[in-house]
Design a protein around this motif. Structure first.
Motif, PDB file in Angstrom:
ATOM      1  N   CYS A 145      29.297  57.318 -12.926  1.00 11.48           N
ATOM      2  CA  CYS A 145      29.788  56.299 -13.855  1.00 11.48           C
ATOM      3  C   CYS A 145      28.714  55.242 -14.120  1.00 11.48           C
ATOM      4  O   CYS A 145      28.510  54.827 -15.263  1.00 11.48           O
ATOM      5  CB  CYS A 145      31.047  55.638 -13.293  1.00 11.48           C
ATOM      6  N   PHE A 146      28.024  54.820 -13.069  1.00 11.60           N
ATOM      7  CA  PHE A 146      26.974  53.807 -13.232  1.00 11.60           C
ATOM      8  C   PHE A 146      25.838  54.342 -14.102  1.00 11.60           C
ATOM      9  O   PHE A 146      25.389  53.668 -15.040  1.00 11.60           O
ATOM     10  CB  PHE A 146      26.437  53.374 -11.873  1.00 11.60           C
ATOM     11  N   ILE A 147      25.387  55.572 -13.818  1.00  8.92           N
ATOM     12  CA  ILE A 147      24.308  56.174 -14.617  1.00  8.92           C
ATOM     13  C   ILE A 147      24.760  56.362 -16.057  1.00  8.92           C
ATOM     14  O   ILE A 147      24.004  56.097 -17.007  1.00  8.92           O
ATOM     15  CB  ILE A 147      23.884  57.529 -14.005  1.00  8.92           C
ATOM     16  N   GLY A 148      26.003  56.815 -16.253  1.00 11.81           N
ATOM     17  CA  GLY A 148      26.523  57.021 -17.605  1.00 11.81           C
ATOM     18  C   GLY A 148      26.576  55.737 -18.400  1.00 11.81           C
ATOM     19  O   GLY A 148      26.279  55.724 -19.605  1.00 11.81           O
ATOM     20  N   TRP A 149      26.960  54.633 -17.718  1.00 14.10           N
ATOM     21  CA  TRP A 149      27.029  53.349 -18.423  1.00 14.10           C
ATOM     22  C   TRP A 149      25.637  52.850 -18.790  1.00 14.10           C
ATOM     23  O   TRP A 149      25.400  52.415 -19.927  1.00 14.10           O
ATOM     24  CB  TRP A 149      27.742  52.322 -17.546  1.00 14.10           C
ATOM     25  N   VAL A 150      24.700  52.900 -17.864  1.00 14.63           N
ATOM     26  CA  VAL A 150      23.330  52.460 -18.151  1.00 14.63           C
ATOM     27  C   VAL A 150      22.717  53.301 -19.268  1.00 14.63           C
ATOM     28  O   VAL A 150      22.063  52.778 -20.184  1.00 14.63           O
ATOM     29  CB  VAL A 150      22.458  52.538 -16.877  1.00 14.63           C
ATOM     30  N   ASN A 151      22.951  54.618 -19.213  1.00 13.94           N
ATOM     31  CA  ASN A 151      22.401  55.512 -20.225  1.00 13.94           C
ATOM     32  C   ASN A 151      22.951  55.205 -21.619  1.00 13.94           C
ATOM     33  O   ASN A 151      22.274  55.422 -22.628  1.00 13.94           O
ATOM     34  CB  ASN A 151      22.705  56.965 -19.857  1.00 13.94           C
ATOM     35  N   ALA A 152      24.192  54.684 -21.679  1.00 14.37           N
ATOM     36  CA  ALA A 152      24.812  54.395 -22.969  1.00 14.37           C
ATOM     37  C   ALA A 152      24.073  53.306 -23.737  1.00 14.37           C
ATOM     38  O   ALA A 152      24.211  53.197 -24.958  1.00 14.37           O
ATOM     39  CB  ALA A 152      26.274  53.993 -22.769  1.00 14.37           C
ATOM     40  N   PHE A 153      23.267  52.496 -23.058  1.00 13.64           N
ATOM     41  CA  PHE A 153      22.475  51.473 -23.735  1.00 13.64           C
ATOM     42  C   PHE A 153      21.345  52.088 -24.551  1.00 13.64           C
ATOM     43  O   PHE A 153      20.907  51.518 -25.558  1.00 13.64           O
ATOM     44  CB  PHE A 153      21.871  50.494 -22.713  1.00 13.64           C
ATOM     45  N   ILE A 154      20.836  53.239 -24.108  1.00 15.03           N
ATOM     46  CA  ILE A 154      19.642  53.799 -24.738  1.00 15.03           C
ATOM     47  C   ILE A 154      19.873  55.167 -25.383  1.00 15.03           C
ATOM     48  O   ILE A 154      19.356  55.451 -26.459  1.00 15.03           O
ATOM     49  CB  ILE A 154      18.492  53.902 -23.716  1.00 15.03           C
ATOM     50  N   ARG A 155      20.665  56.049 -24.705  1.00 20.85           N
ATOM     51  CA  ARG A 155      20.885  57.401 -25.222  1.00 20.85           C
ATOM     52  C   ARG A 155      22.368  57.774 -25.070  1.00 20.85           C
ATOM     53  O   ARG A 155      22.715  58.613 -24.241  1.00 20.85           O
ATOM     54  CB  ARG A 155      20.034  58.431 -24.467  1.00 20.85           C
ATOM     55  N   LYS A 197      31.586  52.552 -23.455  1.00 21.83           N
ATOM     56  CA  LYS A 197      31.308  53.064 -22.114  1.00 21.83           C
ATOM     57  C   LYS A 197      31.458  51.992 -21.027  1.00 21.83           C
ATOM     58  O   LYS A 197      31.337  52.309 -19.848  1.00 21.83           O
ATOM     59  CB  LYS A 197      29.882  53.631 -22.067  1.00 21.83           C
ATOM     60  N   PHE A 198      31.733  50.739 -21.424  1.00 20.40           N
ATOM     61  CA  PHE A 198      31.975  49.722 -20.408  1.00 20.40           C
ATOM     62  C   PHE A 198      33.182  50.106 -19.549  1.00 20.40           C
ATOM     63  O   PHE A 198      33.266  49.729 -18.375  1.00 20.40           O
ATOM     64  CB  PHE A 198      32.203  48.354 -21.060  1.00 20.40           C
ATOM     65  N   SER A 199      34.100  50.871 -20.130  1.00 15.85           N
ATOM     66  CA  SER A 199      35.290  51.298 -19.389  1.00 15.85           C
ATOM     67  C   SER A 199      34.912  52.137 -18.172  1.00 15.85           C
ATOM     68  O   SER A 199      35.573  52.073 -17.136  1.00 15.85           O
ATOM     69  CB  SER A 199      36.234  52.086 -20.296  1.00 15.85           C
ATOM     70  N   ILE A 200      33.826  52.934 -18.263  1.00 11.89           N
ATOM     71  CA  ILE A 200      33.480  53.779 -17.118  1.00 11.89           C
ATOM     72  C   ILE A 200      32.826  52.962 -16.004  1.00 11.89           C
ATOM     73  O   ILE A 200      32.871  53.363 -14.835  1.00 11.89           O
ATOM     74  CB  ILE A 200      32.588  54.974 -17.521  1.00 11.89           C
ATOM     75  N   LEU A 201      32.235  51.817 -16.349  1.00 10.65           N
ATOM     76  CA  LEU A 201      31.744  50.930 -15.298  1.00 10.65           C
ATOM     77  C   LEU A 201      32.927  50.394 -14.491  1.00 10.65           C
ATOM     78  O   LEU A 201      32.877  50.322 -13.255  1.00 10.65           O
ATOM     79  CB  LEU A 201      30.942  49.783 -15.901  1.00 10.65           C
ATOM     80  N   VAL A 202      34.009  50.056 -15.189  1.00  9.77           N
ATOM     81  CA  VAL A 202      35.225  49.586 -14.516  1.00  9.77           C
ATOM     82  C   VAL A 202      35.810  50.706 -13.665  1.00  9.77           C
ATOM     83  O   VAL A 202      36.250  50.480 -12.528  1.00  9.77           O
ATOM     84  CB  VAL A 202      36.257  49.086 -15.547  1.00  9.77           C
ATOM     85  N   ILE A 203      35.812  51.928 -14.194  1.00 11.33           N
ATOM     86  CA  ILE A 203      36.299  53.084 -13.433  1.00 11.33           C
ATOM     87  C   ILE A 203      35.496  53.231 -12.146  1.00 11.33           C
ATOM     88  O   ILE A 203      36.044  53.457 -11.064  1.00 11.33           O
ATOM     89  CB  ILE A 203      36.203  54.373 -14.284  1.00 11.33           C
TER      90      ILE A 203
END
Length: 427
Positions: free
Chosen positions: A56-66, A313-319
């Motif tokens: 979830c953390f990697i997915g959220w960070v990645n959403a900023f760029i790709r 994707k902020f929702s997955i950071l909360v997840i």
């Protein structure tokens, strides 16, 4: 290329409340599902949940760029669980970090050269559905034992079936029926609600009746250098084959999930398979350093996330934060009765089996081969079952074109290779 803040896939202030709400709801729903998948994979429950948090953390960070998709929820996948269990059985848990590392590296190569489209051309979609149906059978049968398991002090030394076990079967059946009924009502509006109600009711019931409860080993999450602990040449052959299958199934499932996530995106945004793969291989390589599992954006959790109101994707950071709480306080998971977990996982298995209906429009041949693939996967394993089905598919196509169509072997091979050059080719 970065996206402007006003259209960011990772966070938009105007959707903050919606994303937090969706994250809390989906995170709570993801916990029992992830626990079941970890058990199915023969991985420690805490390791499985930690993998979800990291992904979830990697997915959220990645959403900023790709950004690959905008509301997909990463985590451990039911479709990969039996395959990981095979890896644990054949190579030992001590070798799984190395296998996950190889899988992540393989996916990085596929991402770099955008090769996932060739995997999808090499393996027909209906064989993938057959594979997942076979996995669904394995999951349903594996958790069937939880429906009649009773505490040790309720066991009868004289006979297997006694009043306590019969009562447990009735309770499990009632729980499954309740869950299916609730899901049929709320699947299009509040798909997480059946999970909450079933688990809540089962926890209350456990206060009055003796039932088997979940046990969570308090394993230590620590840095693990993913190195191989074998040297035999033949073992390396099996390892390479295992990694190829694990990589292919992981990539194919992600692409299939993206196709579905695109349809339920509230803003109709387009998914990028290659960007999703970028996030997956980073998370897989990273998880190999703490003994974690493979990950992808699961359709069940992503659907719940969308219907709960997620917009970014902020929702997955909360997840990830919700799941992290139970990683750090795993003792609370032991309030979960096993029969409610069985109901959830048996239903999950059935949903995977029912995907065979999607094959009907491909025709009778595709349906027969998909069913045969599912049975072989269930009977002999994912590894052997899928390879056998692919071999049979290739042989049938060869015989049809060579014997019935009188097409020379060289021409058949040439036409098949056109599939990988973007031309029409043979299906």
């Amino acid at each position: 290329m970065a996206i402007s803040r006003s259209t960011s896939a990772a966070f938009q202030s105007k959707y903050l409340a919606r994303d937090v709400q969706a994250g809390v709801i989906t995170g709570a729903m993801a916990i029992p599902l992830s626990v079941g998948i970890a058990l199915m994979s023969d991985f420690p429950i805490k390791v499985g949940l930690a993998t979800v948090v990291f992904a979830c953390f990697i997915g959220w960070v990645n959403a900023f760029i790709r950004p690959g998709n905008f509301i997909g929820v990463p985590g451990i996948a039911a479709g990969l669980a039996p395959l990981l269990a095979v890896g644990v059985e054949r190579f030992g848990m001590e070798n799984m970090p190395f296998l996950i590392l190889l899988t992540g590296i393989s996916q990085a190569v596929i991402w770099k050269f955008n090769w996932q489209k060739y995997i999808l051309r090499a393996v027909p979609g209906y064989l993938v559905e057959g594979l997942l149906a076979g996995v669904g059978m394995t999951i349903a049968v594996r958790f069937l034992a939880f429906t009649y398991e009773i505490p040790a002090d309720q066991e009868s030394p004289e006979t297997f079936w006694n009043a306590a076990r019969a009562r447990m079967v009735l309770i499990s059946l009632a729980g499954l029926v309740l869950f299916v009924y609730l899901f049929s009502i709320f699947k299009d509006t509040k798909p997480a609600l059946p999970y909450f109600l079933l688990i809540g009711a089962s926890i209350v019931l456990a206060q009055f009746l003796p039932v088997s409860m979940l046990h969570v080993d308090d394993v230590e999450l620590r840095f693990v250098l993913p190195m191989p602990h074998f040297s035999e040449g033949l073992t390396w052959v099996y390892v390479i084959g295992f990694v190829i299958i694990l990589t292919a199934v992981n990539v194919i499932e992600q692409v299939m999930s993206n196709a579905a996530i695109e349809k339920i995106d509230p803003l109709g945004r387009t998914c990028s398979n290659n960007n999703s793969l970028f996030s997956i291989w980073i998370a897989n390589i990273g998880s190999s350093f703490f003994g974690g599992m493979t990950n992808l954006d699961g359709l069940a959790k992503s659907t719940s996330n969308a219907l709960a109101g997620a917009m970014t994707k902020f929702s997955i950071l909360v997840i990830g934060i919700v799941v992290a709480f139970f990683v750090m306080n795993s003792q609370y998971l032991e309030y979960l009765p096993k029969f409610s977990l069985a109901a959830i996982m048996i239903f999950t298995g059935w949903k995977m089996i029912s995907r065979l209906w999607n094959v009907a429009y491909h025709g009778q041949y595709a349906m027969i081969l998909a069913i045969a693939c599912s049975l072989m996967v269930y009977k002999v394993g994912i590894f052997e079952g899928l390879l056998t089905a692919i071999a049979v598919h290739g042989l049938v196509n060869y015989l049809v074109f060579h014997q019935a169509g009188k097409i020379p072997t060289k021409v058949i091979i040439k036409k098949y290779m056109k599939k990988f050059s973007g031309d029409e080719g043979i299906d």
